[in-house]
Scaffold this motif. Structure first.
Motif, PDB file in Angstrom:
ATOM      1  N   LYS A  27       0.857  -1.181   0.000  1.00 41.55           N
ATOM      2  CA  LYS A  27       0.000   0.000   0.000  1.00 41.55           C
ATOM      3  C   LYS A  27       0.896   1.235   0.000  1.00 41.55           C
ATOM      4  CE  LYS A  27      -3.604  -2.434   2.519  1.00 41.55           C
ATOM      5  NZ  LYS A  27      -4.324  -2.559   3.793  1.00 41.55           N
ATOM      6  N   SER A  28       0.416   2.339  -0.564  1.00 42.10           N
ATOM      7  CA  SER A  28       1.275   3.517  -0.733  1.00 42.10           C
ATOM      8  C   SER A  28       0.985   4.651   0.242  1.00 42.10           C
ATOM      9  CB  SER A  28       1.161   4.038  -2.169  1.00 42.10           C
ATOM     10  OG  SER A  28      -0.185   4.395  -2.434  1.00 42.10           O
ATOM     11  N   ASP A  29       0.120   4.428   1.223  1.00 37.89           N
ATOM     12  CA  ASP A  29      -0.155   5.477   2.200  1.00 37.89           C
ATOM     13  C   ASP A  29       1.038   5.646   3.146  1.00 37.89           C
ATOM     14  OD1 ASP A  29      -1.124   3.892   4.970  1.00 37.89           O
ATOM     15  OD2 ASP A  29      -1.364   2.770   3.099  1.00 37.89           O
ATOM     16  N   ALA A  30       1.099   6.769   3.841  1.00 38.46           N
ATOM     17  CA  ALA A  30       2.239   7.094   4.713  1.00 38.46           C
ATOM     18  C   ALA A  30       2.436   6.047   5.805  1.00 38.46           C
ATOM     19  CB  ALA A  30       2.049   8.479   5.332  1.00 38.46           C
ATOM     20  N   ARG A  31       1.358   5.571   6.381  1.00 34.89           N
ATOM     21  CA  ARG A  31       1.458   4.561   7.446  1.00 34.89           C
ATOM     22  C   ARG A  31       2.102   3.284   6.916  1.00 34.89           C
ATOM     23  NH1 ARG A  31      -0.983   4.153  12.127  1.00 34.89           N
ATOM     24  NH2 ARG A  31      -2.354   5.894  11.615  1.00 34.89           N
ATOM     25  N   SER A  32       1.635   2.800   5.780  1.00 32.49           N
ATOM     26  CA  SER A  32       2.170   1.558   5.212  1.00 32.49           C
ATOM     27  C   SER A  32       3.619   1.726   4.784  1.00 32.49           C
ATOM     28  CB  SER A  32       1.316   1.102   4.023  1.00 32.49           C
ATOM     29  OG  SER A  32       0.015   0.787   4.455  1.00 32.49           O
ATOM     30  N   LYS A  33       3.945   2.858   4.171  1.00 35.98           N
ATOM     31  CA  LYS A  33       5.327   3.095   3.743  1.00 35.98           C
ATOM     32  C   LYS A  33       6.260   3.179   4.942  1.00 35.98           C
ATOM     33  CE  LYS A  33       6.023   6.120   0.453  1.00 35.98           C
ATOM     34  NZ  LYS A  33       5.901   7.321  -0.402  1.00 35.98           N
ATOM     35  N   CYS A  83      -1.099   0.663  15.525  1.00 41.31           N
ATOM     36  CA  CYS A  83      -1.436   1.415  16.737  1.00 41.31           C
ATOM     37  C   CYS A  83      -1.224   2.922  16.633  1.00 41.31           C
ATOM     38  CB  CYS A  83      -0.589   0.921  17.916  1.00 41.31           C
ATOM     39  SG  CYS A  83      -0.775  -0.813  18.322  1.00 41.31           S
ATOM     40  N   ALA A  84      -0.223   3.340  15.916  1.00 38.99           N
ATOM     41  CA  ALA A  84       0.182   4.752  15.912  1.00 38.99           C
ATOM     42  C   ALA A  84      -0.916   5.653  15.355  1.00 38.99           C
ATOM     43  CB  ALA A  84       1.448   4.926  15.080  1.00 38.99           C
ATOM     44  N   THR A  85      -0.975   6.861  15.906  1.00 39.80           N
ATOM     45  CA  THR A  85      -1.881   7.862  15.351  1.00 39.80           C
ATOM     46  C   THR A  85      -1.246   8.410  14.072  1.00 39.80           C
ATOM     47  OG1 THR A  85      -0.831   9.707  16.509  1.00 39.80           O
ATOM     48  CG2 THR A  85      -2.619   8.533  17.688  1.00 39.80           C
ATOM     49  N   ASP A  86      -2.052   9.102  13.275  1.00 38.29           N
ATOM     50  CA  ASP A  86      -1.519   9.716  12.060  1.00 38.29           C
ATOM     51  C   ASP A  86      -0.403  10.706  12.401  1.00 38.29           C
ATOM     52  OD1 ASP A  86      -3.274   8.238  10.518  1.00 38.29           O
ATOM     53  OD2 ASP A  86      -4.733   9.871  10.319  1.00 38.29           O
ATOM     54  N   GLU A  87      -0.569  11.434  13.496  1.00 40.13           N
ATOM     55  CA  GLU A  87       0.457  12.397  13.921  1.00 40.13           C
ATOM     56  C   GLU A  87       1.759  11.683  14.291  1.00 40.13           C
ATOM     57  OE1 GLU A  87       1.333  15.507  17.578  1.00 40.13           O
ATOM     58  OE2 GLU A  87      -0.731  14.870  17.223  1.00 40.13           O
ATOM     59  N   GLN A  88       1.666  10.565  14.985  1.00 36.24           N
ATOM     60  CA  GLN A  88       2.860   9.802  15.349  1.00 36.24           C
ATOM     61  C   GLN A  88       3.553   9.247  14.111  1.00 36.24           C
ATOM     62  OE1 GLN A  88       0.708   7.242  18.069  1.00 36.24           O
ATOM     63  NE2 GLN A  88       1.778   8.117  19.841  1.00 36.24           N
ATOM     64  N   VAL A  89       2.787   8.764  13.158  1.00 38.02           N
ATOM     65  CA  VAL A  89       3.367   8.268  11.906  1.00 38.02           C
ATOM     66  C   VAL A  89       4.100   9.406  11.204  1.00 38.02           C
ATOM     67  CG1 VAL A  89       2.855   7.334   9.608  1.00 38.02           C
ATOM     68  CG2 VAL A  89       1.689   6.402  11.618  1.00 38.02           C
ATOM     69  N   ASP A  90       3.479  10.565  11.150  1.00 37.33           N
ATOM     70  CA  ASP A  90       4.094  11.728  10.503  1.00 37.33           C
ATOM     71  C   ASP A  90       5.398  12.117  11.201  1.00 37.33           C
ATOM     72  OD1 ASP A  90       3.940  13.895   8.495  1.00 37.33           O
ATOM     73  OD2 ASP A  90       3.813  15.162  10.304  1.00 37.33           O
ATOM     74  N   ARG A  91       5.414  12.061  12.532  1.00 39.29           N
ATOM     75  CA  ARG A  91       6.644  12.411  13.269  1.00 39.29           C
ATOM     76  C   ARG A  91       7.781  11.451  12.935  1.00 39.29           C
ATOM     77  NH1 ARG A  91       3.633  13.501  18.406  1.00 39.29           N
ATOM     78  NH2 ARG A  91       4.494  11.549  19.134  1.00 39.29           N
ATOM     79  N   ILE A  92       7.460  10.179  12.788  1.00 43.49           N
ATOM     80  CA  ILE A  92       8.496   9.202  12.432  1.00 43.49           C
ATOM     81  C   ILE A  92       8.970   9.452  11.003  1.00 43.49           C
ATOM     82  CG2 ILE A  92       8.961   6.760  11.994  1.00 43.49           C
ATOM     83  CD1 ILE A  92       6.987   6.156  14.301  1.00 43.49           C
ATOM     84  N   ALA A  93       8.033   9.632  10.099  1.00 47.41           N
ATOM     85  CA  ALA A  93       8.369   9.804   8.685  1.00 47.41           C
ATOM     86  C   ALA A  93       9.148  11.085   8.419  1.00 47.41           C
ATOM     87  CB  ALA A  93       7.105   9.779   7.837  1.00 47.41           C
ATOM     88  N   THR A  94       8.909  12.131   9.212  1.00 48.06           N
ATOM     89  CA  THR A  94       9.577  13.416   8.980  1.00 48.06           C
ATOM     90  C   THR A  94      10.775  13.642   9.889  1.00 48.06           C
ATOM     91  OG1 THR A  94       8.109  14.577  10.526  1.00 48.06           O
ATOM     92  CG2 THR A  94       7.443  14.498   8.183  1.00 48.06           C
ATOM     93  N   GLY A  95      10.989  12.749  10.846  1.00 47.25           N
ATOM     94  CA  GLY A  95      12.127  12.901  11.744  1.00 47.25           C
ATOM     95  C   GLY A  95      11.899  13.915  12.842  1.00 47.25           C
ATOM     96  N   ALA A  96      10.645  14.235  13.103  1.00 47.13           N
ATOM     97  CA  ALA A  96      10.333  15.190  14.170  1.00 47.13           C
ATOM     98  C   ALA A  96      10.753  14.608  15.521  1.00 47.13           C
ATOM     99  CB  ALA A  96       8.847  15.501  14.167  1.00 47.13           C
TER     100      ALA A  96
END
Length: 188
Positions: A27-33, A83-96
């Motif tokens: 799947k190509s969504d941010a969570r799956s990637k 389990c992760a929220t969308d915000e948590q996924v974004d923090r991991i993906a962006t290095g926040a």
């Protein structure tokens, strides 16, 4: 099981897992990637453990240290995907800053899978030992000072256990990958 037979079995299992995952469409969504990146990192850690133990002489200290990293990558991938929220996924993906700690990851996964003792077993009991190998604490150092010489002294059963746990983690990562795979019914 002997050291050599455990190493051979782990290599065979790694090849089977790689073959089963090769060519799958994710799947190509941010969570799956993001989860897929964690699982790919886990696969590299697993492969590295096998390479280190195949070396002659085997490089057990580094292989032991990598087990924690393999487990963390696998568990974080499962957590991101489930389990992760969308915000948590974004923090991991962006290095926040402010990532979720491993104790919380394990606790949330335990709740998800209804494993009441997940934190107790995986974090409270096992994690400090894995950390000791990763950070050159007592369990790691003790293997080097058993005799008058400074040299590795890992017991074959310790390496067999390492291989078994590493292969278990790789199987879990492979299941995580399959969960984020596009199925034929999902195709547009």
């Amino acid at each position: 099981m002997t050291y050599e037979s455990a190493l051979s079995e782990s290599r065979k299992e790694a090849a089977i897992i790689s073959q089963r995952l090769h060519g799958l469409r994710l799947k190509s969504d941010a969570r799956s990637k993001t989860a897929a990146a964690c699982f790919a990192i886990a696969q590299q850690h697993h492969s590295s453990i096998l390479i280190l133990l195949s070396n002659r002489p085997a490089l057990e200290a580094t292989a032991m240290a990598l087990l924690r990293l393999l487990l963390e990558a696998t568990l974080r991938g499962l957590w991101v995907s489930r389990c992760a929220t969308d915000e948590q996924v974004d923090r991991i993906a962006t290095g926040a800053k402010r990532q979720v700690d491993m104790a919380s990851v394990i606790t949330e996964l335990g709740k998800l899978f209804n494993l009441k003792s997940a934190r107790s077993i995986l974090y409270d009991k096992a994690y400090h030992v894995l950390s000791a190998y990763t950070h050159t604490y007592e369990q790691q150092v003790q293997r080097w000072i058993c005799t008058n010489d400074i040299e590795p002294n890992y017991q074959p059963d310790e390496i067999v256990c390492l291989l078994e746990r590493a292969t278990d983690a790789m199987r879990l990562a492979a299941e995580g990958v399959r969960a984020i795979t596009v199925m034929d019914k999902d195709k547009p």
